[in-house]
Design a protein around this motif. Structure first.
Motif, PDB file in Angstrom:
ATOM      1  N   ILE A   1       0.748  -1.185   0.097  1.00  0.00           N
ATOM      2  CA  ILE A   1       0.116  -0.005  -0.247  1.00  0.00           C
ATOM      3  C   ILE A   1       1.104   1.054   0.439  1.00  0.00           C
ATOM      4  O   ILE A   1       0.901   2.214  -0.186  1.00  0.00           O
ATOM      5  N   GLU A   2       1.888   0.765   0.888  1.00  0.00           N
ATOM      6  CA  GLU A   2       2.583   2.520   0.822  1.00  0.00           C
ATOM      7  C   GLU A   2       2.989   2.617  -0.636  1.00  0.00           C
ATOM      8  O   GLU A   2       3.391   3.839  -0.940  1.00  0.00           O
TER       9      GLU A   2
ATOM     10  N   ILE B   1       0.643   3.833  -2.947  1.00  0.00           N
ATOM     11  CA  ILE B   1       0.468   5.226  -2.951  1.00  0.00           C
ATOM     12  C   ILE B   1       0.625   6.491  -3.038  1.00  0.00           C
ATOM     13  O   ILE B   1       0.904   7.816  -3.464  1.00  0.00           O
TER      14      ILE B   1
ATOM     15  N   GLU C   1     -14.269   6.040   6.791  1.00  0.00           N
ATOM     16  CA  GLU C   1     -13.932   5.925   7.303  1.00  0.00           C
ATOM     17  C   GLU C   1     -12.362   6.933   7.808  1.00  0.00           C
ATOM     18  O   GLU C   1     -11.037   6.673   7.592  1.00  0.00           O
ATOM     19  N   ALA C   2     -12.953   7.767   8.696  1.00  0.00           N
ATOM     20  CA  ALA C   2     -11.679   9.033   8.694  1.00  0.00           C
ATOM     21  C   ALA C   2     -10.302   8.021   9.616  1.00  0.00           C
ATOM     22  O   ALA C   2     -10.781   7.546  10.231  1.00  0.00           O
ATOM     23  N   PRO C   3      -9.369   8.817   8.656  1.00  0.00           N
ATOM     24  CA  PRO C   3      -7.809   8.258   9.620  1.00  0.00           C
ATOM     25  C   PRO C   3      -7.280   9.260  11.010  1.00  0.00           C
ATOM     26  O   PRO C   3      -8.372   9.780  10.871  1.00  0.00           O
ATOM     27  N   PHE C   4      -6.652   8.034  11.663  1.00  0.00           N
ATOM     28  CA  PHE C   4      -6.339   8.385  12.497  1.00  0.00           C
ATOM     29  C   PHE C   4      -5.702  10.071  12.441  1.00  0.00           C
ATOM     30  O   PHE C   4      -4.538   9.722  11.170  1.00  0.00           O
ATOM     31  N   SER C   5      -5.586  10.825  13.214  1.00  0.00           N
ATOM     32  CA  SER C   5      -5.195  12.150  13.055  1.00  0.00           C
ATOM     33  C   SER C   5      -4.629  12.730  14.095  1.00  0.00           C
ATOM     34  O   SER C   5      -4.760  12.162  14.522  1.00  0.00           O
TER      35      SER C   5
ATOM     36  N   VAL D   1      -1.523   2.306   7.967  1.00  0.00           N
ATOM     37  CA  VAL D   1      -0.083   2.568   7.424  1.00  0.00           C
ATOM     38  C   VAL D   1       0.474   3.576   8.400  1.00  0.00           C
ATOM     39  O   VAL D   1      -0.016   4.580   8.610  1.00  0.00           O
TER      40      VAL D   1
ATOM     41  N   GLY E   1      -1.056   9.040   9.645  1.00  0.00           N
ATOM     42  CA  GLY E   1      -0.805   7.593   8.806  1.00  0.00           C
ATOM     43  C   GLY E   1      -2.467   6.894   9.077  1.00  0.00           C
ATOM     44  O   GLY E   1      -2.920   8.050   9.198  1.00  0.00           O
ATOM     45  N   PHE E   2      -2.807   6.033   8.938  1.00  0.00           N
ATOM     46  CA  PHE E   2      -4.767   5.483   8.522  1.00  0.00           C
ATOM     47  C   PHE E   2      -4.703   4.041   8.962  1.00  0.00           C
ATOM     48  O   PHE E   2      -4.093   3.405   8.894  1.00  0.00           O
ATOM     49  N   LYS E   3      -5.639   3.676   9.656  1.00  0.00           N
ATOM     50  CA  LYS E   3      -6.465   2.609   9.671  1.00  0.00           C
ATOM     51  C   LYS E   3      -7.004   2.009   8.291  1.00  0.00           C
ATOM     52  O   LYS E   3      -7.673   2.795   6.863  1.00  0.00           O
TER      53      LYS E   3
END
Lengths: 56, 291
Positions: free
Chosen positions: A2-3, A6, A49-53, B194, B211-213
């Motif tokens: 996935i990296e 991106i 789904e919002a990413p962790f920020s 990630v 990062g994100f889930k």
């Protein structure tokens, strides 16, 4: 995987051949303008789904 | 006809197709626990009268085929109809017996409407194989059995649905984090994080998010027996555990414009996996019903 995906996608969208090398000092003093932040938040809300920020 | 720039072209009616509507009650036929694999329409072609065949053969010795087209009829809320061509095949006036059509796309369209109480309406159209006045009238000699008692109930049109029970053949949702994934694990979505901050190339370039889930699809899927399918689609492989729903990933990146360093929002489409399913590769791509 996935990296890599991106990185490829980012380079393609920004029409770059390699990731830009930016100095830490250049970025540390960078202020994200309100219109950029607002657009980003609104796009995040649209994704399921919002990413962790966190504040940067 | 009101266009100044486009010459008007007159049309003539050539088609004298014979149309029949078939209505199938679909109530409880496809509950959410069942996945449609293939839908087959069977029509019984009655023998054409020998006298008519002989007469036709004298007039058109080289043409004994008609074209049979199956369309799905969408009955809209304003009581107007819209038809979508689903399958078509040549039918000889000499043949008798069951003729099958692949109507998977029709059932798929019906499912997309989301109104399970509505019946499935199919239109059978029997028409000339080629649109030309020189071609034969073979289409007038093709008859299918109906529900008319005179035709016998055994020969009435049939809709056969090949389905898979999702409890056995589907994905199981989230993986159990306490059990390691092995080859025997049933298809599931595994949560992963990630960490963009940990990537050397992203340093000082991707500013947000850190990062994100997301999920990745792991495990295997139970395989159905292909020999049960009426239509052998080419390139059909086994069912695989793959991502079937994704979400976009917005990012704030730094970029250089001359001497200045600026920020920009970039959206990467289909970057985050949100759903995993057991899907057969090589299945005909089902079209989306347009409004």
């Amino acid at each position: 995987k996935i990296e890599e995906k991106i990185q490829e996608s980012l380079l393609r969208q920004l029409h770059l051949t390699a990731a830009p090398v930016l100095a830490k000092t250049e970025v540390d003093n960078l202020v994200i303008p309100d219109h950029v932040r607002t657009k980003y938040i609104s796009l995040m809300k649209h994704t399921s789904e919002a990413p962790f920020s966190r504040e940067k | 006809r009101h266009s100044q720039t486009i010459a008007e072209i007159m049309g003539r009616f050539f088609s004298d197709a014979f149309n029949q509507l078939l209505v199938f009650s679909m109530k409880d036929r496809l509950p959410p626990t069942k996945e449609l694999i293939q839908a087959v329409l069977r029509l019984f072609k009655k023998p054409s009268p020998q006298g008519e065949i002989k007469r036709h053969h004298k007039m058109f010795p080289f043409n004994s085929y008609a074209s049979v087209t199956i369309s799905w009829v969408q009955i809209r809320e304003n009581n107007t109809n819209r038809t979508f061509v689903i399958d078509s095949r040549r039918v000889s006036i000499h043949e008798t017996g069951w003729i099958t059509f692949d109507v998977t796309q029709a059932v798929n369209y019906w499912q997309q409407q989301g109104e399970m109480a509505k019946p499935l309406v199919l239109e059978v159209s029997i028409h000339r194989e080629n649109i030309s006045p020189l071609f034969s009238n073979a289409h007038k000699l093709v008859y299918f059995s109906s529900q008319n008692p005179a035709d016998g109930k055994l020969y009435a049109p049939q809709l056969e649905l090949q389905t898979l029970d999702m409890k056995e053949y589907g994905a199981q949702g989230n993986c159990n984090p306490d059990i390691p994934v092995t080859e025997a694990t049933r298809c599931c979505r595994r949560e992963t994080y990630v960490n963009l901050q940990g990537l050397k190339w992203a340093e000082n370039w991707i500013l947000d998010p850190p990062g994100f889930k997301t999920y990745d699809c792991v495990g295997s899927c139970q395989q159905p027996k292909k020999e049960h399918l009426n239509f052998k689609w080419p390139f059909l492989s086994g069912r695989q555990c793959i991502a079937t729903d994704t979400a976009s990933l917005p990012l704030i990146v730094a970029h250089k414009e001359g001497d200045k360093t600026l920020t920009k929002v970039v959206i990467l489409h289909n970057m985050k996996v949100t759903k995993c399913s057991c899907t057969t590769e090589g299945m005909p791509v089902m079209k989306k019903l347009k409004p």
